[in-house]
Design a protein around this motif. Sequence first.
Motif, PDB file in Angstrom:
ATOM      1  N   ARG A  18       0.835  -1.209   0.000  1.00  0.00           N
ATOM      2  CA  ARG A  18       0.000   0.000   0.000  1.00  0.00           C
ATOM      3  C   ARG A  18       0.871   1.262   0.000  1.00  0.00           C
ATOM      4  NH1 ARG A  18      -2.960   2.434   5.367  1.00  0.00           N
ATOM      5  NH2 ARG A  18      -4.067   4.098   4.293  1.00  0.00           N
ATOM      6  N   TYR A  23       4.118   4.729   3.206  1.00  0.00           N
ATOM      7  CA  TYR A  23       4.081   3.873   4.395  1.00  0.00           C
ATOM      8  C   TYR A  23       5.275   2.913   4.505  1.00  0.00           C
ATOM      9  CZ  TYR A  23      -0.632   5.725   4.686  1.00  0.00           C
ATOM     10  OH  TYR A  23      -1.710   6.580   4.776  1.00  0.00           O
ATOM     11  N   ASN A  74      -2.713   2.482  16.263  1.00  0.00           N
ATOM     12  CA  ASN A  74      -2.740   3.213  15.000  1.00  0.00           C
ATOM     13  C   ASN A  74      -4.167   3.087  14.463  1.00  0.00           C
ATOM     14  OD1 ASN A  74      -2.566   4.324  12.480  1.00  0.00           O
ATOM     15  ND2 ASN A  74      -0.611   3.349  11.963  1.00  0.00           N
ATOM     16  N   ALA A  76      -5.447   4.426  12.045  1.00  0.00           N
ATOM     17  CA  ALA A  76      -5.482   4.600  10.584  1.00  0.00           C
ATOM     18  C   ALA A  76      -6.550   5.639  10.223  1.00  0.00           C
ATOM     19  CB  ALA A  76      -5.667   3.255   9.884  1.00  0.00           C
ATOM     20  N   ALA A  77      -7.384   5.383   9.227  1.00  0.00           N
ATOM     21  CA  ALA A  77      -8.358   6.410   8.813  1.00  0.00           C
ATOM     22  C   ALA A  77      -9.361   6.739   9.911  1.00  0.00           C
ATOM     23  CB  ALA A  77      -9.082   5.960   7.549  1.00  0.00           C
ATOM     24  N   HIS A  80      -9.361  10.076  12.006  1.00  0.00           N
ATOM     25  CA  HIS A  80      -9.838  11.385  11.566  1.00  0.00           C
ATOM     26  C   HIS A  80     -11.335  11.606  11.751  1.00  0.00           C
ATOM     27  CE1 HIS A  80      -5.809  11.352  10.073  1.00  0.00           C
ATOM     28  NE2 HIS A  80      -6.062  10.380   9.213  1.00  0.00           N
ATOM     29  N   HIS A 100       1.428   6.800  14.223  1.00  0.00           N
ATOM     30  CA  HIS A 100       1.231   6.830  12.774  1.00  0.00           C
ATOM     31  C   HIS A 100       2.577   6.607  12.103  1.00  0.00           C
ATOM     32  CE1 HIS A 100      -2.838   8.263  13.264  1.00  0.00           C
ATOM     33  NE2 HIS A 100      -2.368   9.097  14.196  1.00  0.00           N
ATOM     34  N   LEU A 101       2.535   5.858  11.008  1.00  0.00           N
ATOM     35  CA  LEU A 101       3.753   5.642  10.219  1.00  0.00           C
ATOM     36  C   LEU A 101       4.167   6.940   9.538  1.00  0.00           C
ATOM     37  CD1 LEU A 101       2.163   2.464   8.857  1.00  0.00           C
ATOM     38  CD2 LEU A 101       4.441   2.374   9.845  1.00  0.00           C
ATOM     39  N   SER A 102       3.202   7.570   8.884  1.00  0.00           N
ATOM     40  CA  SER A 102       3.452   8.849   8.215  1.00  0.00           C
ATOM     41  C   SER A 102       3.236   9.979   9.224  1.00  0.00           C
ATOM     42  CB  SER A 102       2.489   9.005   7.029  1.00  0.00           C
ATOM     43  OG  SER A 102       1.149   9.123   7.496  1.00  0.00           O
ATOM     44  N   ARG A 107       0.332  16.078   5.521  1.00  0.00           N
ATOM     45  CA  ARG A 107      -0.405  15.491   4.395  1.00  0.00           C
ATOM     46  C   ARG A 107      -1.719  16.252   4.140  1.00  0.00           C
ATOM     47  NH1 ARG A 107      -0.733   9.314   5.246  1.00  0.00           N
ATOM     48  NH2 ARG A 107      -1.299   9.426   3.034  1.00  0.00           N
ATOM     49  N   ARG A 111      -6.376  14.866   7.122  1.00  0.00           N
ATOM     50  CA  ARG A 111      -5.558  14.073   8.054  1.00  0.00           C
ATOM     51  C   ARG A 111      -5.024  14.916   9.217  1.00  0.00           C
ATOM     52  NH1 ARG A 111      -4.877   9.237   5.099  1.00  0.00           N
ATOM     53  NH2 ARG A 111      -4.788   9.625   2.873  1.00  0.00           N
TER      54      ARG A 111
HETATM   55  C1  DQA Z   1      -1.910   6.430   9.148  1.00  0.00           C
HETATM   56  C2  DQA Z   1      -2.293   7.825   8.647  1.00  0.00           C
HETATM   57  C3  DQA Z   1      -3.773   7.912   8.333  1.00  0.00           C
HETATM   58  O1  DQA Z   1      -4.104   9.205   7.840  1.00  0.00           O
HETATM   59  C4  DQA Z   1      -4.146   6.892   7.271  1.00  0.00           C
HETATM   60  O2  DQA Z   1      -5.546   6.900   7.045  1.00  0.00           O
HETATM   61  C5  DQA Z   1      -3.655   5.528   7.567  1.00  0.00           C
HETATM   62  C6  DQA Z   1      -2.336   5.352   8.161  1.00  0.00           C
HETATM   63  C7  DQA Z   1      -0.396   6.294   9.354  1.00  0.00           C
HETATM   64  O3  DQA Z   1       0.005   5.344  10.035  1.00  0.00           O
HETATM   65  O4  DQA Z   1       0.388   7.096   8.831  1.00  0.00           O
HETATM   66  O5  DQA Z   1      -4.307   4.532   7.233  1.00  0.00           O
HETATM   67  O6  DQA Z   1      -2.547   6.216  10.395  1.00  0.00           O
END
Ligand code: DQA
Length: 144
Positions: A18, A23, A74, A76-77, A80, A100-102, A107, A111
Motif C-alpha cells: 500500500r 508507508y 494506529n 489509521a483512517a 480522523h 502513525h507511520l506517516s 499530508r 488528516r
Molecule cells: C496512518 C495515517 C492515516 O491518515 C491513514 O488513514 C492511515 C495510516 C499512518 O500510520 O500514517 O491509514 O494512520
Amino acid sequence: MTRVLVLNGPNLSRLGSREPEVYGYANHDDLVALCIAEGALLSLEVEVRQTDDEAQLVHWLHEAADASTPVVLNPAAFTHYSYAVRDACAQLRAPLIEVHLSNPATREEFRHTSVVAGVATGTIAGFGVDSYRLALRAVAILVA
Ligand code: DQA
C-alpha cells in the motif's frame, strides 16, 4: 511482565504494497515481528492485532480498558472521524500511545484532525515502523 496491545486499524494489513512511498516497504508481518522484538528488549509482552472493522477495534479497546492494559494504537483512517473509537479510547485506564507511520500533519487537510489525540497519553508520528518502537519505549517509561 507488562502486557501491551498494539492495535492497527483499517488498511494496515496492506503494508508493504500500500503506497510504499508513504508507508514504507515493511509488511504487517514485519511490523508484528519488530514490535515483539522491541517488546522483548523492554520486558513488555506485546500482542499485535489488525482489523478493518470499527466494531472489532472498539471491542478490543473495551478489553484493554477492563484489563487496564496499555495500548499502542494506529487508528489509521478512523483517526480522523471515528467518535466511537475516540469514546472507547477515553475509557482506557493505562497509557494510550497513538502512532502513525506517516506524519499526518504534513499530508492532506483531512488528516490534520485526530479525534483520538485528545484522549491519548501522547502521539508519535512520522517515523515509519520506528514510530511503533518509539511508542513501545514510551509505554515502558510510563509503566516503570
Ligand atoms: C496512518 C495515517 C492515516 O491518515 C491513514 O488513514 C492511515 C495510516 C499512518 O500510520 O500514517 O491509514 O494512520
